[in-house]
Scaffold this motif. Structure first.
Motif, mmCIF file in Angstrom:
data_model
loop_
_atom_site.group_PDB
_atom_site.id
_atom_site.type_symbol
_atom_site.label_atom_id
_atom_site.label_comp_id
_atom_site.label_asym_id
_atom_site.label_seq_id
_atom_site.Cartn_x
_atom_site.Cartn_y
_atom_site.Cartn_z
ATOM 1 N N ALA A 39 41.727 46.847 47.768
ATOM 2 C CA ALA A 39 40.974 47.748 46.890
ATOM 3 C C ALA A 39 39.614 47.165 46.533
ATOM 4 O O ALA A 39 38.608 47.885 46.484
ATOM 5 N N ALA A 40 39.558 45.855 46.306
ATOM 6 C CA ALA A 40 38.292 45.200 45.971
ATOM 7 C C ALA A 40 37.295 45.338 47.120
ATOM 8 O O ALA A 40 36.104 45.588 46.901
ATOM 9 N N MET A 41 37.785 45.184 48.338
ATOM 10 C CA MET A 41 36.898 45.340 49.498
ATOM 11 C C MET A 41 36.458 46.790 49.657
ATOM 12 O O MET A 41 35.302 47.070 49.994
ATOM 13 N N ALA A 42 37.379 47.714 49.399
ATOM 14 C CA ALA A 42 37.052 49.129 49.553
ATOM 15 C C ALA A 42 35.976 49.570 48.571
ATOM 16 O O ALA A 42 35.077 50.346 48.927
ATOM 17 N N VAL A 43 36.026 49.075 47.322
ATOM 18 C CA VAL A 43 35.000 49.473 46.353
ATOM 19 C C VAL A 43 33.676 48.767 46.629
ATOM 20 O O VAL A 43 32.660 49.102 46.036
ATOM 21 N N SER A 44 33.709 47.809 47.554
ATOM 22 C CA SER A 44 32.488 47.074 47.913
ATOM 23 C C SER A 44 31.921 47.518 49.250
ATOM 24 O O SER A 44 31.105 46.823 49.853
ATOM 25 N N GLY A 45 32.381 48.674 49.717
ATOM 26 C CA GLY A 45 31.772 49.258 50.906
ATOM 27 C C GLY A 45 32.461 48.986 52.225
ATOM 28 O O GLY A 45 31.984 49.425 53.266
ATOM 29 N N LEU A 46 33.585 48.277 52.204
ATOM 30 C CA LEU A 46 34.292 47.985 53.452
ATOM 31 C C LEU A 46 35.404 49.003 53.690
ATOM 32 O O LEU A 46 35.933 49.607 52.752
ATOM 33 N N LYS A 47 35.760 49.193 54.965
ATOM 34 C CA LYS A 47 36.835 50.114 55.344
ATOM 35 C C LYS A 47 38.112 49.311 55.544
ATOM 36 O O LYS A 47 38.149 48.400 56.376
#
Length: 284
Positions: A39-47
Motif C-alpha cells: 500500500a505504501a508503494m501504491a500511494v507513492s506512484g508504483l504499481k
C-alpha cells in the motif's frame, strides 16, 4: 475515492521485483508487512500486486477483498492452472494496487499438489505469464506466504526473485529462522538459482525496552546490510486496521506505523535505484 499519491514518488525498478514475504514463525507481522509495504508503494506512484498464498486469507481481508469459497482465487491458479489475469482484483481506494485473493480452498491444496505435475513451479508459471509477460503491468509483486515451509511456501520461493523476512523484536526472534534459510538454499540450488534474501525488516519494535534494542543489534550483526534501517514500531493502529478491511496507510496515514512502512518501502525501492533516481524522480 482513490488514495492520493505521496509527494515524493518512489523510483521504479527496471523490471518487476517479485518479493516473497516469508517466515514460518507465526505472529511476526508477515502479512501486515506485505500489505502495508504494498500500500505504501501504491500511494507513492508504483504499481503493486499482492498474491495471498495463506489459506487464512488475512492479506485479502486487510485489502478489503472478498474471499469467500466460491470466488476465483490463487487456489485455481495452483490446482487448475487458471490464468492469473482473470483472478486479479483491484483494491478499492487505490489507483495502482491489486490482489490475488486466497480462499479456504487453499487449506487442502498442499495435499492436492503432491500428485500434480510440476507441483513446485505452478505459481512461477502463472507469474511469468501475467507479470513478466508484460513488465509494464507491475513494479512490485509481494507474495504473502503461510507460516509454514510446505508446498505453498516452496511455490512462492520458486516463483519469486527475492525473499523479504520480517523479524519481530522479541525474545526468540531468530528461533527457527535457520530452517527457513536452509529451505531457501535448497530452492536456490535445485529450483530457482536467482533467489536471494534481499531484505530483512524489524517489526514490533518497542524503543522503551532494552530487549528490542538487543534483538535489533543481534539481527543486524547476523544479517548486516540486508536489514532495513527503518524499524516498524509496535502499534495499535497497525493492529486495528485489518478489522476495518484496510491497511494502516488508509486507516491512519499519519500514524507512526504508516510512516514507518512508507519509509521502509522507500528503502526497498531505492535499494536498486541508481544515484540519479534516489532523489524521488520517477519515469512516469
Amino acid at each position: 475515492m482513490a488514495v492520493g499519491r505521496s509527494r515524493m514518488p518512489m523510483p521504479k525498478p527496471a523490471e518487476p521485483r517479485v518479493m516473497v514475504v516469508a517466515n514460518q514463525k507465526g505472529g511476526v507481522g508477515k502479512t501486515t508487512t506485505a500489505v502495508n509495504l504494498a500500500a505504501a508503494m501504491a500511494v507513492s506512484g508504483l504499481k503493486v500486486l499482492v498474491v495471498d498464498l495463506d489459506p487464512q486469507g488475512n492479506a485479502s481481508t486487510a485489502l478489503g477483498i472478498d474471499h469467500h469459497a466460491e470466488i476465483p482465487s490463487v487456489y485455481d491458479i495452483l490446482i487448475d492452472e487458471s490464468p492469473m489475469d482473470g483472478i486479479v482484483r483491484e483494491v478499492e481506494g487505490f489507483d495502482s494496487l491489486w490482489c490475488v485473493p486466497a480462499t479456504i480452498d487453499l487449506a487442502g491444496s498442499e495435499i492436492e499438489l503432491v500428485s500434480l505435475v510440476a507441483r513446485e513451479s505452478r505459481l512461477r508459471k502463472a507469474i511469468k505469464a501475467h507479470v513478466k509477460g508484460e513488465p509494464s503491468r507491475y513494479d512490485y509483486v509481494f507474495i504473502d506466504c503461510p507460516p509454514s515451509l510446505g508446498l505453498l511456501t516452496v511455490n512462492a520461493l520458486v516463483g519469486g526473485d527475492e525473499v523479504l523476512i520480517p523479524i519481530q523484536c522479541e525474545y526468540y526472534a531468530l528461533e527457527g529462522l535457520s530452517q527457513l534459510l536452509k529451505n531457501i538454499d535448497m530452492v536456490r540450488a535445485h529450483l530457482n538459482r536467482e533467489l536471494a534474501v534481499s531484505t530483512i525488516i524489524l517489526t514490533m519494535f518497542d524503543g522503551r525496552t532494552r530487549l528490542a534494542a538487543q534483538v535489533a543489534d543481534e539481527v543486524r550483526r547476523y544479517f548486516g546490510d540486508t536489514v532495513l534501517s527503518t524499524t516498524v514500531p509496535r502499534s495499535v493502529r497497525i493492529s486495528e486496521a485489518p478489522s476495518y478491511g484496510q491497511t494502516v496507510m488508509t486507516y491512519d496515514p499519519a500514524s507512526s506505523g504508516a510512516l514507518s512502512y512508507l519509509e521502509a518501502a522507500r528503502e526497498i525501492a531505492e535499494s536498486v535505484a541508481g544515484p540519479d533516481e534516489k532523489s524521488g524522480e520517477s519515469d512516469e
